[in-house]
Design an enzyme around this catalytic site. Structure first.
Site, mmCIF file in Angstrom:
data_model
loop_
_atom_site.group_PDB
_atom_site.id
_atom_site.type_symbol
_atom_site.label_atom_id
_atom_site.label_comp_id
_atom_site.label_asym_id
_atom_site.label_seq_id
_atom_site.Cartn_x
_atom_site.Cartn_y
_atom_site.Cartn_z
ATOM 1 N N SER A 458 0.815 -1.221 0.000
ATOM 2 C CA SER A 458 0.000 0.000 0.000
ATOM 3 C C SER A 458 0.844 1.264 0.000
ATOM 4 O O SER A 458 0.379 2.322 -0.441
ATOM 5 C CB SER A 458 -0.929 0.005 1.219
ATOM 6 N N CYS A 460 4.017 1.295 -1.379
ATOM 7 C CA CYS A 460 5.089 1.067 -2.344
ATOM 8 C C CYS A 460 4.732 1.674 -3.695
ATOM 9 O O CYS A 460 3.610 1.519 -4.178
ATOM 10 C CB CYS A 460 5.340 -0.436 -2.493
ATOM 11 N N GLY A 516 2.378 -5.792 6.418
ATOM 12 C CA GLY A 516 2.894 -4.506 6.856
ATOM 13 C C GLY A 516 1.760 -3.596 7.259
ATOM 14 O O GLY A 516 1.523 -3.340 8.436
ATOM 15 N N ARG A 556 18.573 -0.971 0.491
ATOM 16 C CA ARG A 556 17.606 -1.954 -0.018
ATOM 17 C C ARG A 556 17.367 -1.755 -1.510
ATOM 18 O O ARG A 556 16.972 -2.676 -2.215
ATOM 19 C CB ARG A 556 16.288 -1.811 0.750
#
Length: 642
Positions: A458, A460, A516, A556
């Site tokens: 949601s 990203c 998440g 990341r």
């Protein structure tokens, strides 16, 4: 019906208020294929209803000589786009019907109106209903509704489309068990089994030690994020591993010269006040007393020395003692803490009464061989992450998750091989991946589990910014189909907004779902609550947001070093307070169980078997169907989850 070829006569039969449409071949047309009821339909292909004449060529053959013009208003051939749905009414009224049977149905086709015809869709003449009118489940009738996953995700006409969870709907199955009988046990990796298929995401607004503890107590697993220093992450691991021990081998200890304020400080930080008092304040020295809440509750002066208030008449267990024996002593003594000492009276370990209560309240807790809670951590793929992993292994982690937005890279493959060589007993989860090619590379490198999802969260924006990713339902199904051949469990990461999405993720082949946003806003997540427009909220952000990148999560998305320009692949926001996981996880668990029960699957493994043998049926939903499946046509409503 207007587009049916002129060679077919359409008979509508009405009896007792029931209507059925049956397409019957005209008599006298040579070797005609009679289509009278589902009993005589060999397939749903357009060839149904076409008649092979004496000439040996079908009507649509380009070299067939047309002896007469087509009837006005009708087609001489079947359009490839024509869809014919045959509806079979209850056969019983037709058994006593006085209507004359059409000529083409006499003789061997006389049984077209019998119950036998309702059992056969492709000429299975051995499938006969039993005395109760039920048909064995191995007939084609069972698979008449919906489509198998191979047709939805791999059909030639549909393979160019990717589907999200909302695009599909699962068709119900037969229920012959209660909802409490549904077994949600599963595997996160080859060797780590969980009581629930729930894993918290390694995000800095989701998982630290409190989330990891509560997830493990309920039977799931928490993955602690690495957007912090090595020492801080190792400390979070130790807090989780110490929380529910069999023997607490390194409890906080104080000396008799410490004061009440020191105990209160430990209580405020760690939530407990049962502290052993030793001669030098260290483990391994002589035990001289204990301080608990009862000793400090009514002490007004925080500077009071502990030697003045500590309990010295202690009930102790002496080594060697088993955990069962120690628990028996603690239960019989009705004390809150039981110190374990050696023959010289030196403190060796401690057992807490609350641990016994947790064993009772959380019987399915995720624990390792020593009775400690399972705990996982995320690391990156840079050289410095190898040093980080060394510290985490010493802290006691059970599984490491290689955290990368795109897992199919030489950096991750090298990291996986190094971990397997250095710590062969440590379970490794690779990712993220969304294709079978990506998954195969990581499996060949030695991963024990896979994390599936790219750009579906949601918060990203990877698919928007980078134009790379895959709809989550398609990603989970295709990767799971490959990983299953190697015995590697997969975890669906992203796109999970409800218990319905959890059920869909599991039904597509996932063994676990990583959450998440679904867990964000609970009491156990990091951060403080705040109010906005009268609503209690908590911060939630993607690890690809600029805020998170500035704190260290940039690695990341950039494996080689700091980028001159940071490109955000996530956003920062806020979510509504969801309360404590003590109430929220049972709600998620029960909702997931209801989903499996409605599909007729008593366990996750049985549902996976149904997925791959075609028994699990799926349909695609139009936008109107998706609207219909949610709350609609109300002026106002209140949506309470539990």
């Amino acid at each position: 019906i207007a587009r049916v070829p002129r060679q077919l006569a359409v008979h509508k039969l009405y009896h007792h208020g029931l209507a059925g449409s049956f397409h019957v071949g005209r008599p006298g047309l040579g070797n005609s294929l009679v289509v009278s009821a589902p009993a005589f339909v060999p397939s749903y292909e357009p060839v149904v209803g076409c008649h092979r004449r004496r000439s040996g060529r079908p009507p649509w053959h380009p070299r067939r000589r047309k002896s007469r013009a087509a009837h006005p208003g009708k087609l001489d051939t079947l359009s490839p786009d024509l869809q014919i749905e045959l509806l079979t009414p209850s056969p019983e009224p037709f058994l006593t019907s006085t209507m004359p049977t059409p000529t083409s149905l006499r003789g061997r086709h006389q049984n077209a109106y019998s119950p036998r015809s309702t059992a056969i869709l492709k000429g299975d003449t051995d499938a006969v209903p039993d005395a109760n009118g039920e048909v064995p489940e191995d007939t084609e009738l069972v698979s008449a509704d919906g489509y198998a996953a191979t047709e939805v995700f791999g059909g030639k006409s549909l393979s160019c489309l990717g589907y999200t969870y909302d695009d599909i709907i699962l068709l119900p199955g037969h229920i012959n068990f209660g909802v409490d009988e549904v077994d949600l046990t599963t595997r996160f990796t080859r060797k780590i089994a969980l009581g629930l298929p729930f894993v918290s995401s390694p995000m800095d607004t989701v998982t630290e030690h409190m989330m990891a503890i509560m997830m493990a107590l309920h039977g799931g697993l928490g993955i602690i994020h690495y957007n912090m220093t090595v020492e801080e992450q190792a400390k979070e691991v130790r807090k989780c591993k110490k929380y529910k021990n069999g023997f607490i081998t390194d409890p906080f200890t104080l000396t008799p010269e410490h004061v009440v304020a020191d105990v209160q400080r430990i209580k405020e930080t760690y939530g407990f006040a049962g502290i052993p008092i030793t001669e030098d304040g260290k483990m391994g020295s002589k035990l001289v007393g204990m301080v608990t809440n009862r000793d400090i509750d009514f002490v007004e002066d925080p500077e009071t020395p502990l030697k003045d208030i500590m309990s010295t008449n202690l009930i102790k267990a002496t080594e060697p003692v088993t955990l069962t024996e120690a628990n028996t002593i603690l239960r019989d003594s009705k004390k809150g803490k039981l110190p374990v000492v050696d023959a010289d009276g030196n403190l060796v370990s401690l057992i807490s009464r609350t641990d016994l209560m947790k064993n009772r309240d959380y019987p399915t807790a995720s624990k390792d061989a020593t009775g400690q809670l399972l705990c996982g951590c995320a690391v990156g793929t840079r050289p410095g992450d190898r040093v980080r992993l060394d510290a985490l292994v010493k802290a006691g982690i059970d599984v490491v998750v290689i955290d990368s937005s795109q897992g199919d890279s030489v950096y991750q493959l090298d990291m996986i091989r190094w971990i397997k060589e250095t710590y062969p007993g440590l379970q490794v989860v690779g990712g993220n991946v969304v294709t079978q090619s990506q998954a195969l590379h990581l499996i060949q490198a030695g991963v024990d589990g896979l994390r599936v999802g790219m750009g579906s969260g949601s918060i990203c924006t990877t698919q928007e910014v980078c134009a790379v990713g895959r709809p989550q339902a398609s990603a989970v199904y295709n990767v799971a189909k490959l990983a299953r051949r190697f015995g590697v469990p997969i975890t669906a990461d992203g796109g999970t907004a409800s218990t319905g999405h959890i059920v869909k993720a599991l039904s597509m082949g996932a063994s676990c779902t990583m959450m998440g946003s679904l867990l964000a806003g609970t009491e156990e997540t990091p951060g403080e609550y705040f109010f906005q427009d009268g609503v209690r909220l908590k911060r939630y952000r993607g690890m690809g947001s600029i805020d998170a990148m500035q704190q260290g999560s940039e690695k990341r998305y950039n494996w080689t070093g700091k980028a001159a320009v940071k490109v955000a692949q996530g956003v920062s926001g806020a979510v509504v307070d969801k309360g404590s996981l003590k109430r929220y996880i049972p709600y998620l668990t029960q909702g997931t169980r209801h989903g499996l029960q409605d599909m007729g699957a008593i366990s996750v493994s049985e549902m996976h078997d149904s997925l791959y043998n075609g028994k699990l049926r799926i349909e695609l939903r139009s936008p109107a169907a998706q609207r219909e499946g949610g709350v609609h046509n109300l002026y106002s409503y209140e949506k309470r989850l539990f």
